[in-house]
Design a protein around this motif. Sequence first.
Motif, short mmCIF file in Angstrom:
data_model
loop_
_atom_site.label_atom_id
_atom_site.label_comp_id
_atom_site.label_asym_id
_atom_site.label_seq_id
_atom_site.Cartn_x
_atom_site.Cartn_y
_atom_site.Cartn_z
N LEU A 129 0.84 -1.20 0.00
CA LEU A 129 0.00 0.00 0.00
C LEU A 129 0.87 1.25 0.00
CD1 LEU A 129 -2.86 -0.86 2.53
CD2 LEU A 129 -3.16 -0.26 0.12
N GLY A 130 1.92 1.24 0.84
CA GLY A 130 2.80 2.39 0.90
C GLY A 130 3.44 2.70 -0.44
N ARG A 131 3.83 1.68 -1.18
CA ARG A 131 4.41 1.89 -2.51
C ARG A 131 3.39 2.49 -3.47
NH1 ARG A 131 9.47 -0.06 -2.87
NH2 ARG A 131 10.14 -1.70 -1.42
N LEU A 132 2.14 2.08 -3.34
CA LEU A 132 1.08 2.67 -4.17
C LEU A 132 0.85 4.13 -3.80
CD1 LEU A 132 -1.48 -0.29 -4.22
CD2 LEU A 132 -0.11 0.53 -6.16
N PHE A 133 0.90 4.43 -2.50
CA PHE A 133 0.76 5.83 -2.08
C PHE A 133 1.86 6.68 -2.69
CE2 PHE A 133 -1.07 4.34 2.30
CZ PHE A 133 -2.23 3.91 1.67
N ARG A 134 3.11 6.17 -2.64
CA ARG A 134 4.23 6.95 -3.17
C ARG A 134 4.13 7.07 -4.69
NH1 ARG A 134 9.11 8.36 -0.79
NH2 ARG A 134 7.83 8.23 1.10
N GLN A 135 3.72 6.01 -5.34
CA GLN A 135 3.53 6.04 -6.79
C GLN A 135 2.54 7.13 -7.18
OE1 GLN A 135 2.43 2.19 -8.58
NE2 GLN A 135 1.08 3.27 -9.99
N GLY A 136 1.52 7.31 -6.37
CA GLY A 136 0.50 8.32 -6.66
C GLY A 136 0.73 9.65 -5.98
N GLN B 161 13.41 -7.22 3.60
CA GLN B 161 12.41 -6.56 2.77
C GLN B 161 11.93 -5.26 3.41
OE1 GLN B 161 12.01 -9.33 4.43
NE2 GLN B 161 9.91 -9.66 5.18
N VAL B 162 11.90 -5.21 4.75
CA VAL B 162 11.51 -3.98 5.44
C VAL B 162 12.60 -2.93 5.28
CG1 VAL B 162 11.01 -2.94 7.68
CG2 VAL B 162 10.01 -5.16 7.07
N ASP B 163 13.84 -3.33 5.43
CA ASP B 163 14.97 -2.41 5.29
C ASP B 163 14.99 -1.81 3.89
OD1 ASP B 163 17.32 -1.28 6.59
OD2 ASP B 163 18.48 -2.38 5.09
N ALA B 164 14.74 -2.64 2.88
CA ALA B 164 14.71 -2.15 1.50
C ALA B 164 13.56 -1.16 1.30
CB ALA B 164 14.57 -3.33 0.54
N TYR B 165 12.42 -1.46 1.89
CA TYR B 165 11.27 -0.58 1.77
C TYR B 165 11.56 0.79 2.40
CZ TYR B 165 6.61 1.36 2.71
OH TYR B 165 5.51 2.19 2.80
N LEU B 166 12.13 0.78 3.60
CA LEU B 166 12.44 2.04 4.26
C LEU B 166 13.40 2.89 3.43
CD1 LEU B 166 12.85 0.82 7.97
CD2 LEU B 166 10.87 1.97 6.96
N LYS B 167 14.40 2.26 2.82
CA LYS B 167 15.34 2.99 1.97
C LYS B 167 14.62 3.58 0.77
CE LYS B 167 19.51 0.39 3.20
NZ LYS B 167 20.56 -0.56 2.73
N GLY C 60 12.86 6.64 1.62
CA GLY C 60 13.69 7.73 2.13
C GLY C 60 13.66 7.86 3.64
N ILE C 61 13.41 6.74 4.32
CA ILE C 61 13.34 6.74 5.78
C ILE C 61 14.60 6.10 6.35
CG2 ILE C 61 12.03 5.96 7.80
CD1 ILE C 61 10.52 7.98 6.08
N ASP C 62 15.24 6.75 7.30
CA ASP C 62 16.42 6.21 7.94
C ASP C 62 15.98 5.12 8.92
OD1 ASP C 62 18.78 5.67 9.19
OD2 ASP C 62 19.12 7.69 9.97
N SER C 63 16.38 3.87 8.66
CA SER C 63 15.96 2.78 9.53
C SER C 63 16.46 2.96 10.95
CB SER C 63 16.44 1.43 8.96
OG SER C 63 17.86 1.42 8.85
N ALA C 64 17.54 3.73 11.13
CA ALA C 64 18.06 3.98 12.47
C ALA C 64 17.07 4.75 13.33
CB ALA C 64 19.38 4.74 12.39
N ALA C 65 16.19 5.50 12.69
CA ALA C 65 15.19 6.25 13.44
C ALA C 65 14.25 5.32 14.19
CB ALA C 65 14.38 7.14 12.49
N LEU C 66 14.10 4.09 13.70
CA LEU C 66 13.28 3.10 14.37
C LEU C 66 14.12 2.16 15.22
CD1 LEU C 66 10.86 2.18 11.44
CD2 LEU C 66 10.62 3.97 13.15
N ALA C 67 15.27 1.75 14.70
CA ALA C 67 16.09 0.78 15.41
C ALA C 67 16.70 1.36 16.68
CB ALA C 67 17.21 0.28 14.50
N ALA C 68 16.94 2.68 16.70
CA ALA C 68 17.61 3.29 17.85
C ALA C 68 16.81 3.17 19.13
CB ALA C 68 17.87 4.77 17.56
N VAL C 69 15.51 2.97 19.01
CA VAL C 69 14.67 2.87 20.20
C VAL C 69 15.01 1.64 21.01
CG1 VAL C 69 12.29 2.78 21.01
CG2 VAL C 69 12.87 4.11 19.00
#
Length: 347
Positions: free
Chosen positions: A90-97, A158-164, A167-176
């Motif tokens: 769904l997120g990829r469809l949102f970005r596509q549109g 697959q999640v890491d690839a999606y975040l990249k 344009g989301i820094d995965s460290a913003a989630l992993a740092a918690v």
Amino acid sequence: MTVACLGATRPAYALKSASHDAAPNQLATQVNDDRMTLSMARVPQVYLYGPIDIDAPHRFEALMKSGKIPTGSDIYLNSPGGSVDAGMALGRLFRQGSMVTHLGTPRLPKGSKTIVNKSAICEGACAYAYLGGLYRWAASGSDRIGFPTYPAQRAPEQVDAYLKDMGIDSAALAAVSATGAADPALWPNADEMIAKGLANNGRLNLVATYKFMQDAPYLELKQDDRNGEHKITFLCKPGGAELTTYDTIGTVRARETVARTTHSYFEINQQETLPQQAGATAVDQSVVLQRIYPLDQLQRVASAQAMGAWVRDRTGLRYGFAFEVGGVRKVLNDFYNACSLATQQHS
């Protein structure tokens, strides 16, 4: 205005909109494209609510292809989660549109006496879908969004690839994970969402460029938001820096705005600068202002916190843009120093 975790068993809403109900335990859709919504938002408001099932992206894509959910639509999410793969699709469809994501719950029918929780929640797979928005509004009020964290290891591949890709820094989630919190999710407030880059509240990052053009120092500041592209340029010349601003809002809107303009000005730190009567032109899809900026005042540009360009009509309403420039201080100073040196050499 909204309700939390509404299931697919809710009745369709009669708002000159379409509710695409799903089976129990599936994501349901409400598309509000009534005249009032379109006159205010210019695009439909689409509410997605309930668990995200594996087939949800296919149903959503079908609505996109039919034109019911056009490019740039506002997407309001309210879901306890579900399939992570479907959430990312769904997120990829949102970005596509080039869609805009918010938290929110479906509208109730006019006159409805149903009592429901008006707070939205978006967790797990829903949070991944939210990150697909080109423009993402932070959770506000009692709405809450929960991002999965991965305390013991990196995010799944697959999640890491999606975040990249988003344009989301995965460290913003992993740092918690360093906090040792028992809750396997991050529940950030609005300020934290902005600080971590999870939300941008309707605007992309400011891009600052300093280079030489026509053998002269040139500065360009550009930012896209959901209303268009906004740009400020300075070209250093011995008689003063050539200042040009572009508010790219579409050909028709640009012409209409210029036709109504009685006053225009550049703005530094919310202070009116270089005002003129009228003084705006419509060039292609942009409202354009052109000025000569005094070299002896160029230090104000280097130390500015915000800049913008505005026009006013005879009723006093103003149209234009402003953006914060404190984060590109080095580029501002590089341009100022190069312009100062260049003008000294020509004097």
